[in-house]
Design an enzyme around this catalytic site. Structure first.
Site, PDB file in Angstrom:
ATOM      1  NE  ARG A  36      16.257  20.580 -40.695  1.00 44.05           N
ATOM      2  CZ  ARG A  36      16.108  20.655 -42.030  1.00 44.05           C
ATOM      3  NH1 ARG A  36      14.961  21.050 -42.563  1.00 44.05           N
ATOM      4  NH2 ARG A  36      17.104  20.325 -42.834  1.00 44.05           N
ATOM      5  CG  ASP A 325      15.922  26.610 -51.066  1.00 43.43           C
ATOM      6  OD1 ASP A 325      16.416  25.820 -51.894  1.00 43.43           O
ATOM      7  OD2 ASP A 325      15.412  26.244 -49.997  1.00 43.43           O
TER       8      ASP A 325
HETATM    9  C1  S3P Z   1      16.447  22.072 -47.216  1.00 48.97           C
HETATM   10  C2  S3P Z   1      17.698  22.004 -47.746  1.00 48.97           C
HETATM   11  C3  S3P Z   1      18.037  22.494 -49.086  1.00 48.97           C
HETATM   12  C4  S3P Z   1      16.938  23.354 -49.694  1.00 48.97           C
HETATM   13  C5  S3P Z   1      15.585  22.819 -49.435  1.00 48.97           C
HETATM   14  C6  S3P Z   1      15.323  22.680 -47.949  1.00 48.97           C
HETATM   15  C7  S3P Z   1      16.215  21.534 -45.880  1.00 48.97           C
HETATM   16  O1  S3P Z   1      18.277  21.381 -49.929  1.00 48.97           O
HETATM   17  O2  S3P Z   1      17.138  23.497 -51.080  1.00 48.97           O
HETATM   18  O3  S3P Z   1      14.590  23.682 -49.977  1.00 48.97           O
HETATM   19  O4  S3P Z   1      15.182  21.852 -45.268  1.00 48.97           O
HETATM   20  O5  S3P Z   1      17.085  20.794 -45.391  1.00 48.97           O
HETATM   21  P1  S3P Z   1      19.739  20.688 -49.984  1.00 48.97           P
HETATM   22  O6  S3P Z   1      20.244  20.732 -48.621  1.00 48.97           O
HETATM   23  O7  S3P Z   1      19.536  19.302 -50.453  1.00 48.97           O
HETATM   24  O8  S3P Z   1      20.509  21.530 -50.953  1.00 48.97           O
END
Ligand code: S3P
Length: 453
Positions: A36, A325
């Protein structure tokens, strides 16, 4: 020992039982926040400094994509200087953008690119191309974007440029921070207001960072967020906290084998990320948050974990999206706990870098653990763990999770296909070694031949 067959040329971890872990470690920068920081700094006005950036393959894929769209980046040691091009400054990339293994990079960039005046193509490795992308294309199309996904809805994603976007009021089918963020990023360029509603909270780093960079975000509840298009972002100095998802491996290591405690310094403890803390504490884990502070809109703490007798629990479904995660390593903790642990409502784990329910169930069974697999979860009978050879299926978090199991195992655990650890935690083996774990890195050169590197 029980074994899965070896394929040639893969990196292998051999994790040998050790008596204990302890001392003090730090984990590298947060992956979600690093992605981000790159994206938002690139479209900001002015030069941003990112300190503590995670130099991992996933984040470097996002960086390369932004450079391909004419963003200048200066690397100064661990820090990055990003020369923001402003909200209208991205240029057409010379070819498809390859995001490797990174679902976050692909989905967040889809939101940004849906709003650009040029066409683009997003692609990645074999694992990424299998992951669902229609879920991000659907709301972006409702905003006016033109996006094509491949065959069953995967990458490559082909995005047509030059389509004006309009704000939407959208209810996500699942609590996904990637989807929410993709929509919020597209909304920066959309006419009017965009509202995203979630069935459950998910990580809110995008909202926090947009706020820090001067974009007004309305958060009517932990489930609903709104943003009005047309604003501009101001460059910032951004400090990336240690990644809670990387710290999670050492939280479980400490619970299994740190009689004198293990201190993990400078970890992000955003409440939308720390569901695992609650689950482990409910299992009887002793984890203290010390020196709590805030940095760049994100809460940070040092985590002190002490060896604890763990008991099985039924994991609350409202904690699933807050620990999404961390399930691979939670399943290891469950295998070492007294009694049964049950996780349901976690079907989403089948759509990560691998099918994490299937791959973890197979690996745990190889180590002699009794596991029942459901469509949306696992039930694990805690007890004793043997050594064995496991295929991580190229999933970084599964590879790291099984190294931790060696603290409770009766023999060495060999983990195949561990290269992808570099996508999120390139220094994993050296940090693990500092904590007291004994992990050897080897390479399979042929059937059943493990040669030391
Ligand atoms: C993330 C959101 C999660 C996570 C990924 C990183 C992010 O996925 O599993 O490793 O940085 O927004 P989801 O929001 O699709 O579950």
């Amino acid at each position: 020992m029980p074994q899965q067959p070896l394929s040639e040329g893969y990196q292998v971890f051999i994790s040998r039982p050790v008596a204990s872990v302890g001392g003090e470690i730090t984990v590298p920068g947060d992956k979600s926040i690093s992605h981000r920081a790159l994206l938002l700094s690139s479209i900001a006005d002015g030069t941003s400094i990112i300190r503590g950036f995670l130099h991992s393959e996933d984040c470097l894929a996002t960086l390369a994509a932004l450079q391909a769209m004419s963003v200048d980046v200066v690397v100064e040691g661990d820090d990055l200087k990003i020369l923001g091009v402003g909200i209208e400054g991205l240029h057409s990339p010379p070819g498809p953008l390859n995001l490797g293994n990174s679902g976050t990079a692909t989905r967040l960039l889809a939101g940004v690119l849906a709003a650009q005046p040029f066409d683009s193509v997003l692609t990645g490795d074999a694992s990424l191309r299998k992951r669902p992308m229609e879920r991000v294309a659907v709301p972006l199309r409702l905003m006016g974007a033109v996006i094509e996904t491949r065959g069953g809805g995967g990458a490559p994603l082909k995005i047509k440029g030059g389509r004006p976007l309009t704000g939407i009021d959208y209810t996500l089918p699942i609590a996904s921070a990637q989807l929410k963020s993709a929509i919020l990023l597209a909304a920066l360029w959309a006419e009017g207001q965009t509202t995203v509603r979630s069935p459950n909270p998910s990580r809110d780093h995008t909202e926090r960072m947009l706020g820090v960079m001067g974009v007004k975000i309305e958060q009517s509840s932990s489930h609903t967020v709104s943003l009005t298009g047309g604003g501009r972002l101001q460059a910032q100095e951004l400090e990336i906290p240690g990644d809670f998802s990387s710290a999670a491996f050492f939280l479980v290591a400490g619970l299994l084998g740190a009689p004198d405690g293990l201190l993990i310094r400078n970890v992000g403890v955003n409440p939308t990320r720390t569901g695992l803390l609650k689950i482990l504490q409910e299992m009887g884990g002793q984890i203290e948050l010390r020196n709590q502070r805030e940095c760049g809109g994100e809460p940070i703490a040092d985590l002190f974990v002490t060896q604890s007798e763990l008991r099985g629990v039924e994991v609350r479904t409202d904690l699933v999206s807050l620990s999404i995660d961390e399930f691979p390593v939670l399943f290891i903790a469950a295998a070492c706990a007294r009694g049964q642990t049950v996780v349901t409502g976690a079907e989403e784990l089948r759509h990560k870098e691998s099918d994490r329910l299937g791959v973890m169930a197979t690996g745990l069974r190889i180590l002699g653990v009794s596991v029942t697999e459901y469509s949306d979860g696992l039930s694990i009978e805690g007890g004793s763990i043997s050594g064995g050879r496991i295929d991580s299926q190229g999933d970084h978090r599964i590879a790291m999770a099984f190294t931790i199991a060696s603290l409770a195992a009766k023999g060495a655990i060999e983990i195949l296909r561990t290269e992808e650890v570099a996508t999120s935690f390139p220094d994993f083996v050296s940090v693990a070694t500092r904590s007291g774990l004994a992990i050897e890195v080897a390479r399979s050169r042929g059937k059943d031949d493990l040669s030391d590197e």
